[in-house]
Write a protein that holds these residues in place. Sequence first.
Motif, PDB file in Angstrom:
ATOM      1  N   HIS A 198      37.032  43.392  36.965  1.00 57.26           N
ATOM      2  CA  HIS A 198      37.842  42.756  38.003  1.00 57.26           C
ATOM      3  C   HIS A 198      37.008  41.829  38.874  1.00 57.26           C
ATOM      4  CE1 HIS A 198      41.156  45.209  36.737  1.00 57.26           C
ATOM      5  NE2 HIS A 198      40.459  46.323  36.928  1.00 57.26           N
ATOM      6  N   ILE A 199      35.810  42.245  39.195  1.00 53.98           N
ATOM      7  CA  ILE A 199      34.925  41.364  39.956  1.00 53.98           C
ATOM      8  C   ILE A 199      34.591  40.135  39.122  1.00 53.98           C
ATOM      9  CG2 ILE A 199      32.616  41.136  40.922  1.00 53.98           C
ATOM     10  CD1 ILE A 199      32.783  44.013  41.849  1.00 53.98           C
ATOM     11  N   HIS A 205      36.701  33.152  43.022  1.00 42.41           N
ATOM     12  CA  HIS A 205      37.439  33.272  44.274  1.00 42.41           C
ATOM     13  C   HIS A 205      36.655  34.069  45.313  1.00 42.41           C
ATOM     14  CE1 HIS A 205      40.923  31.570  42.284  1.00 42.41           C
ATOM     15  NE2 HIS A 205      40.796  32.456  41.308  1.00 42.41           N
TER      16      HIS A 205
ATOM     17  N   VAL B 131      34.610  47.374  45.816  1.00 39.01           N
ATOM     18  CA  VAL B 131      35.201  46.064  45.561  1.00 39.01           C
ATOM     19  C   VAL B 131      35.909  46.067  44.204  1.00 39.01           C
ATOM     20  CG1 VAL B 131      34.725  43.626  45.215  1.00 39.01           C
ATOM     21  CG2 VAL B 131      33.463  44.888  46.954  1.00 39.01           C
ATOM     22  N   GLU B 132      35.207  46.547  43.197  1.00 36.78           N
ATOM     23  CA  GLU B 132      35.769  46.591  41.850  1.00 36.78           C
ATOM     24  C   GLU B 132      37.062  47.416  41.815  1.00 36.78           C
ATOM     25  OE1 GLU B 132      35.014  45.075  39.153  1.00 36.78           O
ATOM     26  OE2 GLU B 132      36.124  46.205  37.625  1.00 36.78           O
ATOM     27  N   LEU B 135      40.022  45.596  43.827  1.00 43.81           N
ATOM     28  CA  LEU B 135      40.506  44.443  43.064  1.00 43.81           C
ATOM     29  C   LEU B 135      41.300  44.918  41.852  1.00 43.81           C
ATOM     30  CD1 LEU B 135      37.530  41.903  43.114  1.00 43.81           C
ATOM     31  CD2 LEU B 135      39.812  41.620  44.106  1.00 43.81           C
ATOM     32  N   GLY B 136      40.831  45.981  41.246  1.00 41.52           N
ATOM     33  CA  GLY B 136      41.541  46.515  40.090  1.00 41.52           C
ATOM     34  C   GLY B 136      42.959  46.937  40.438  1.00 41.52           C
ATOM     35  N   ARG B 139      45.075  43.721  40.938  1.00 39.06           N
ATOM     36  CA  ARG B 139      45.355  42.940  39.733  1.00 39.06           C
ATOM     37  C   ARG B 139      46.302  43.697  38.813  1.00 39.06           C
ATOM     38  NH1 ARG B 139      40.886  41.445  36.554  1.00 39.06           N
ATOM     39  NH2 ARG B 139      41.835  39.463  35.956  1.00 39.06           N
ATOM     40  N   ARG B 140      46.115  44.974  38.719  1.00 40.49           N
ATOM     41  CA  ARG B 140      47.034  45.762  37.891  1.00 40.49           C
ATOM     42  C   ARG B 140      48.449  45.731  38.475  1.00 40.49           C
ATOM     43  NH1 ARG B 140      42.621  49.033  36.255  1.00 40.49           N
ATOM     44  NH2 ARG B 140      42.553  50.019  38.301  1.00 40.49           N
ATOM     45  N   ASP B 145      44.897  36.226  40.401  1.00 41.56           N
ATOM     46  CA  ASP B 145      43.521  36.398  40.881  1.00 41.56           C
ATOM     47  C   ASP B 145      43.278  35.911  42.305  1.00 41.56           C
ATOM     48  OD1 ASP B 145      43.091  37.559  38.519  1.00 41.56           O
ATOM     49  OD2 ASP B 145      41.855  35.970  37.650  1.00 41.56           O
ATOM     50  N   ALA B 146      43.655  34.669  42.578  1.00 45.75           N
ATOM     51  CA  ALA B 146      43.375  34.110  43.899  1.00 45.75           C
ATOM     52  C   ALA B 146      44.046  34.944  44.987  1.00 45.75           C
ATOM     53  CB  ALA B 146      43.849  32.666  43.982  1.00 45.75           C
ATOM     54  N   VAL B 149      42.337  38.339  45.518  1.00 43.53           N
ATOM     55  CA  VAL B 149      41.138  38.229  46.344  1.00 43.53           C
ATOM     56  C   VAL B 149      41.521  38.064  47.807  1.00 43.53           C
ATOM     57  CG1 VAL B 149      39.204  36.722  46.943  1.00 43.53           C
ATOM     58  CG2 VAL B 149      39.593  37.387  44.566  1.00 43.53           C
ATOM     59  N   ARG B 150      42.518  37.241  48.078  1.00 43.25           N
ATOM     60  CA  ARG B 150      42.903  37.030  49.466  1.00 43.25           C
ATOM     61  C   ARG B 150      43.390  38.334  50.101  1.00 43.25           C
ATOM     62  NH1 ARG B 150      45.504  32.013  49.722  1.00 43.25           N
ATOM     63  NH2 ARG B 150      47.470  32.907  49.019  1.00 43.25           N
ATOM     64  N   TYR B 152      42.752  41.366  49.030  1.00 46.12           N
ATOM     65  CA  TYR B 152      41.601  42.272  49.121  1.00 46.12           C
ATOM     66  C   TYR B 152      40.819  41.998  50.399  1.00 46.12           C
ATOM     67  CZ  TYR B 152      36.760  43.575  48.831  1.00 46.12           C
ATOM     68  OH  TYR B 152      35.528  44.041  49.169  1.00 46.12           O
ATOM     69  N   HIS B 153      40.574  40.747  50.637  1.00 44.77           N
ATOM     70  CA  HIS B 153      39.771  40.340  51.793  1.00 44.77           C
ATOM     71  C   HIS B 153      40.431  40.797  53.098  1.00 44.77           C
ATOM     72  CE1 HIS B 153      37.302  36.837  53.747  1.00 44.77           C
ATOM     73  NE2 HIS B 153      36.927  38.022  54.169  1.00 44.77           N
ATOM     74  N   VAL B 154      41.712  40.512  53.204  1.00 43.25           N
ATOM     75  CA  VAL B 154      42.427  40.916  54.414  1.00 43.25           C
ATOM     76  C   VAL B 154      42.453  42.438  54.536  1.00 43.25           C
ATOM     77  CG1 VAL B 154      44.674  40.968  55.539  1.00 43.25           C
ATOM     78  CG2 VAL B 154      43.841  38.846  54.520  1.00 43.25           C
ATOM     79  N   ALA B 226      52.433  41.957  51.601  1.00 42.20           N
ATOM     80  CA  ALA B 226      51.914  41.804  50.246  1.00 42.20           C
ATOM     81  C   ALA B 226      53.002  42.095  49.225  1.00 42.20           C
ATOM     82  CB  ALA B 226      50.714  42.732  50.046  1.00 42.20           C
ATOM     83  N   ARG B 229      55.379  39.248  48.908  1.00 42.78           N
ATOM     84  CA  ARG B 229      54.833  38.121  48.135  1.00 42.78           C
ATOM     85  C   ARG B 229      54.852  38.425  46.640  1.00 42.78           C
ATOM     86  NH1 ARG B 229      52.829  34.018  50.303  1.00 42.78           N
ATOM     87  NH2 ARG B 229      51.330  33.569  48.660  1.00 42.78           N
TER      88      ARG B 229
END
Lengths: 252, 252
Positions: A198-199, A205, B131-132, B135-136, B139-140, B145-146, B149-150, B152-154, B226, B229
Amino acid sequence: MSERVVPPTARQRRRPTKQGVVLSEALIVETALRLIEEHGADALSVRRLGRALGADPSSLYRYFRHTDDLMLAIADELIGRTLRTWRPTGDWRADLRDLGLRMHAGALAHPRAAVLSSYRVTGRAYEIQAVETILGVLRRAGFPDAEAVRIYHVFVDQALAHGALDSASLAMPKAAREAEAAVWRATYARLPADTHPHIAATARHLVADMPHSSYPAALDLLLSAAAARLAENRPRAARPTVTLDTSVNTAP
Amino acid sequence: MSERVVPPTARQRRRPTKQGVVLSEALIVETALRLIEEHGADALSVRRLGRALGADPSSLYRYFRHTDDLMLAIADELIGRTLRTWRPTGDWRADLRDLGLRMHAGALAHPRAAVLSSYRVTGRAYEIQAVETILGVLRRAGFPDAEAVRIYHVFVDQALAHGALDSASLAMPKAAREAEAAVWRATYARLPADTHPHIAATARHLVADMPHSSYPAALDLLLSAAAARLAENRPRAARPTVTLDTSVNTAP
DNA sequence: CACCTTATGACAACACTGTTGACCTGTTAA
DNA sequence: TTAACAGGTCAACAGTGTTGTCATAAGGTG
């Protein structure tokens, strides 16, 4: 010692300092803010502030019980400055977005002050004014009281918390800050896809996003959620189509 | 002096301290965390830590370049502990909610460590794993992707920022903390309705809400946004009816 | 105008902090 | 058995917030 600090208003014996400066709460707060801005985040100490004012450090204790007290005064001044330049338009979502960004920017302009004051309730004039204003925006928008308070709370804490977070990061020595950005490029972007799929898939990004503040995105998500809840409660109201700038678009 | 710190792994001359303790990075980190927990937020200083370990303060500089280094090690340990007890279920929203609350609780359990480490990128093992993992989950769940990440960051910044904010507040001297709660009752709840109509109208809610953390509410709003969206991007999926009610319920 | 009170600035000291250069010694590998 | 050196210790430096004591100039009063 008992009480060194005089009830703020009635101060009359304005004896000048050895170096000829006439102290005042306002002058001290201003100087503190200037000190922070000019000489970086850690420049604020009682001794340095005294030096900058041309006064003995201990004199400051005639105006503030301790440094924490001074921080609260600085915090309130920052709130005041933020409000002073803000002009509501009547569109609750745009207004809160603008205010949030201003609060965040205000924090970043004075990182050390922001870090130390973000979690304090000053109970001072400007803070009260801010609470009244924001609650007003929400209630006029149609949020019922309990909901208005909840969203107010989240909105303010989010702005303060992100402000402090980003300030802290900004206040790091430049070298350390660059080192952190490098971690994303050098460490994360190079993890193999088989161990960290995933990373690896989103590395591009991550490198682009992570070194920047997530506050604008967080703010827009919050406003989206709030708008959605408002729409649920008043299904009759037309859903406005809001377009929010370039990077962080949340419009439905 | 040049380099006092030895590449962490290959450390062999394990000479015991005058008081008979055998130092190690792990022991130091553990002791630091214990110190913070037992003796309050400000208990962590190199000298006190040395004393608690039964070693000269300067010995610690054989293991960490400076205190900041130590803080990063502590931070990563905290991340590790949080992940270690977390079991994902496959429901992205419930999983993230659970993880967020755990991160927040973990921060509150070690306020000083949380405050000092919240804005750091450690690049260490546990952080990478976190992080991994997150994100996993995203994404699942179907986020591109973009967007993953956004969000995840928030999500991460929100947990860290609120964790730090609430930790800072928790780390204040007890008297000061109670004084702040009192401000809401004594100052805000008593403002007259003619000068501060919105505060007066919502005073009851303010007094009840403000002394508590806004994180659960903030987290739920984030997850709501989220989810919305995600639903937009996949218009086929049924839009769940979200009930926020009592305080922190997010189940669809 | 002169006096007296006292608010307020200055001084010196205390206990604490992180950090480092020089030194000393027990452990380990040869 | 010995020699090297990792790693623990010591002492010092420069900085911090804070306070008890003292001195003095400003202001109100006569």
